[in-house]
Design a protein around this motif. Structure first.
Motif, PDB file in Angstrom:
ATOM      1  N   LYS A 165       0.825  -1.204   0.000  1.00 47.37           N
ATOM      2  CA  LYS A 165       0.000   0.000   0.000  1.00 47.37           C
ATOM      3  C   LYS A 165       0.866   1.265   0.000  1.00 47.37           C
ATOM      4  O   LYS A 165       0.537   2.251  -0.668  1.00 47.37           O
ATOM      5  CB  LYS A 165      -0.926   0.005   1.215  1.00 47.37           C
ATOM      6  N   SER A 166       1.970   1.223   0.738  1.00 48.17           N
ATOM      7  CA  SER A 166       2.867   2.383   0.797  1.00 48.17           C
ATOM      8  C   SER A 166       3.492   2.664  -0.558  1.00 48.17           C
ATOM      9  O   SER A 166       3.544   3.814  -1.001  1.00 48.17           O
ATOM     10  CB  SER A 166       3.968   2.155   1.834  1.00 48.17           C
ATOM     11  N   VAL A 167       3.981   1.620  -1.228  1.00 45.81           N
ATOM     12  CA  VAL A 167       4.583   1.795  -2.552  1.00 45.81           C
ATOM     13  C   VAL A 167       3.547   2.339  -3.525  1.00 45.81           C
ATOM     14  O   VAL A 167       3.835   3.237  -4.319  1.00 45.81           O
ATOM     15  CB  VAL A 167       5.207   0.469  -3.060  1.00 45.81           C
ATOM     16  N   ALA A 168       2.327   1.841  -3.447  1.00 36.41           N
ATOM     17  CA  ALA A 168       1.261   2.295  -4.336  1.00 36.41           C
ATOM     18  C   ALA A 168       0.906   3.765  -4.098  1.00 36.41           C
ATOM     19  O   ALA A 168       0.420   4.440  -5.003  1.00 36.41           O
ATOM     20  CB  ALA A 168       0.019   1.430  -4.158  1.00 36.41           C
ATOM     21  N   ARG A 169       1.184   4.264  -2.890  1.00 31.59           N
ATOM     22  CA  ARG A 169       0.827   5.636  -2.547  1.00 31.59           C
ATOM     23  C   ARG A 169       2.022   6.602  -2.587  1.00 31.59           C
ATOM     24  O   ARG A 169       1.904   7.747  -2.176  1.00 31.59           O
ATOM     25  CB  ARG A 169       0.198   5.666  -1.152  1.00 31.59           C
ATOM     26  N   LEU A 170       3.157   6.159  -3.060  1.00 34.72           N
ATOM     27  CA  LEU A 170       4.343   7.025  -3.071  1.00 34.72           C
ATOM     28  C   LEU A 170       4.138   8.312  -3.853  1.00 34.72           C
ATOM     29  O   LEU A 170       4.763   9.330  -3.542  1.00 34.72           O
ATOM     30  CB  LEU A 170       5.559   6.274  -3.614  1.00 34.72           C
ATOM     31  N   ASP A 171       3.280   8.296  -4.848  1.00 31.71           N
ATOM     32  CA  ASP A 171       2.998   9.504  -5.617  1.00 31.71           C
ATOM     33  C   ASP A 171       1.801  10.266  -5.069  1.00 31.71           C
ATOM     34  O   ASP A 171       1.384  11.271  -5.647  1.00 31.71           O
ATOM     35  CB  ASP A 171       2.747   9.139  -7.091  1.00 31.71           C
ATOM     36  N   GLN A 172       1.242   9.776  -3.962  1.00 35.63           N
ATOM     37  CA  GLN A 172       0.088  10.406  -3.318  1.00 35.63           C
ATOM     38  C   GLN A 172       0.412  10.527  -1.835  1.00 35.63           C
ATOM     39  O   GLN A 172      -0.113   9.790  -1.008  1.00 35.63           O
ATOM     40  CB  GLN A 172      -1.160   9.558  -3.525  1.00 35.63           C
ATOM     41  N   LEU A 173       1.306  11.446  -1.503  1.00 33.31           N
ATOM     42  CA  LEU A 173       1.843  11.528  -0.146  1.00 33.31           C
ATOM     43  C   LEU A 173       0.773  11.719   0.924  1.00 33.31           C
ATOM     44  O   LEU A 173       0.915  11.184   2.024  1.00 33.31           O
ATOM     45  CB  LEU A 173       2.888  12.630  -0.052  1.00 33.31           C
ATOM     46  N   GLU A 174      -0.307  12.438   0.605  1.00 33.47           N
ATOM     47  CA  GLU A 174      -1.358  12.640   1.601  1.00 33.47           C
ATOM     48  C   GLU A 174      -1.959  11.289   2.007  1.00 33.47           C
ATOM     49  O   GLU A 174      -2.217  11.048   3.181  1.00 33.47           O
ATOM     50  CB  GLU A 174      -2.476  13.559   1.080  1.00 33.47           C
ATOM     51  N   ARG A 175      -2.180  10.430   1.006  1.00 32.50           N
ATOM     52  CA  ARG A 175      -2.751   9.107   1.284  1.00 32.50           C
ATOM     53  C   ARG A 175      -1.755   8.222   2.032  1.00 32.50           C
ATOM     54  O   ARG A 175      -2.133   7.478   2.930  1.00 32.50           O
ATOM     55  CB  ARG A 175      -3.197   8.430  -0.006  1.00 32.50           C
ATOM     56  N   LEU A 176      -0.479   8.301   1.666  1.00 31.49           N
ATOM     57  CA  LEU A 176       0.549   7.530   2.355  1.00 31.49           C
ATOM     58  C   LEU A 176       0.659   7.984   3.808  1.00 31.49           C
ATOM     59  O   LEU A 176       0.722   7.162   4.724  1.00 31.49           O
ATOM     60  CB  LEU A 176       1.901   7.676   1.651  1.00 31.49           C
ATOM     61  N   GLU A 177       0.673   9.290   4.017  1.00 30.32           N
ATOM     62  CA  GLU A 177       0.762   9.834   5.370  1.00 30.32           C
ATOM     63  C   GLU A 177      -0.430   9.398   6.209  1.00 30.32           C
ATOM     64  O   GLU A 177      -0.270   8.970   7.355  1.00 30.32           O
ATOM     65  CB  GLU A 177       0.881  11.353   5.324  1.00 30.32           C
ATOM     66  N   ALA A 178      -1.632   9.469   5.644  1.00 33.94           N
ATOM     67  CA  ALA A 178      -2.837   9.056   6.372  1.00 33.94           C
ATOM     68  C   ALA A 178      -2.772   7.565   6.727  1.00 33.94           C
ATOM     69  O   ALA A 178      -3.112   7.167   7.847  1.00 33.94           O
ATOM     70  CB  ALA A 178      -4.084   9.350   5.541  1.00 33.94           C
ATOM     71  N   LEU A 179      -2.314   6.755   5.783  1.00 34.06           N
ATOM     72  CA  LEU A 179      -2.177   5.312   6.019  1.00 34.06           C
ATOM     73  C   LEU A 179      -1.226   5.032   7.180  1.00 34.06           C
ATOM     74  O   LEU A 179      -1.544   4.269   8.092  1.00 34.06           O
ATOM     75  CB  LEU A 179      -1.670   4.624   4.747  1.00 34.06           C
ATOM     76  N   ALA A 180      -0.054   5.666   7.162  1.00 32.77           N
ATOM     77  CA  ALA A 180       0.955   5.419   8.195  1.00 32.77           C
ATOM     78  C   ALA A 180       0.507   5.941   9.564  1.00 32.77           C
ATOM     79  O   ALA A 180       0.712   5.278  10.582  1.00 32.77           O
ATOM     80  CB  ALA A 180       2.288   6.042   7.791  1.00 32.77           C
TER      81      ALA A 180
END
Length: 167
Positions: free
Chosen positions: A69-84
């Motif tokens: 999921k993190s790799v998939a969101r690398l270009d969508q930092l807001e989504r990666l940050e929310a996930l983490a």
């Protein structure tokens, strides 16, 4: 020599280096990966994903899912940050303290490095370390937020009662 126990020392050493780099404000501590690192991570993930069975034996499936999921969101930092951050909050609720988060990245790197063989470079290692330092920092932030929310939800009298019952 190649046994699982001898690999633990290497993993622990790498984890300690990641923690030291992070604590010393070293490269990557809380910063998202740059575009070159993102590209390297995505490229290497394609190879890792093809050999996921080997990696899955070494690293928990839930961790691999989070990495996917993190790799998939690398270009969508807001989504990666929310996930983490959300993952950090969930770790609070099942009492998984932040002091162990830094070891996951080191274990993952140790597990995938042999799979990538000659594709593994110092730059790729730095890219993956940066990603893990970044998400770990965010997870710790989520853990702290959950801790604050939990303490705010409990009245001062209840907190005092809970402290007294622990005696």
């Amino acid at each position: 020599m190649g046994c699982a126990i001898s690999g633990l020392a290497e993993s622990a050493g790498l984890a300690e280096k990641i923690v030291r780099d992070h604590d010393a404000g070293g490269r990557g501590g809380g910063q998202h990966p740059n575009q070159d690192q993102i590209d390297m991570i995505k490229e290497s993930w394609k190879v890792i994903r093809d050999d996921i069975a080997k990696v899955g034996i070494i690293v928990f499936v839930s961790v691999m899912s989070f990495i996917e999921k993190s790799v998939a969101r690398l270009d969508q930092l807001e989504r990666l940050e929310a996930l983490a951050v959300e993952l950090g909050k969930s770790h609070y609720h099942y009492s998984a303290p932040p002091k162990y988060y830094d070891y996951v990245g080191a274990e993952f790197i140790s597990a995938v490095q042999p799979i990538l063989k000659d594709r593994w470079t110092a730059e790729l290692e730095e890219a993956w370390k940066t990603l893990f330092q970044y998400v770990t920092c965010l997870m710790k932030q989520g853990y702290k937020e959950a801790d604050r929310q939990n303490h705010a939800a409990v009245s001062p009298k209840e907190r005092a009662d809970k402290r007294n019952t622990a005696l």
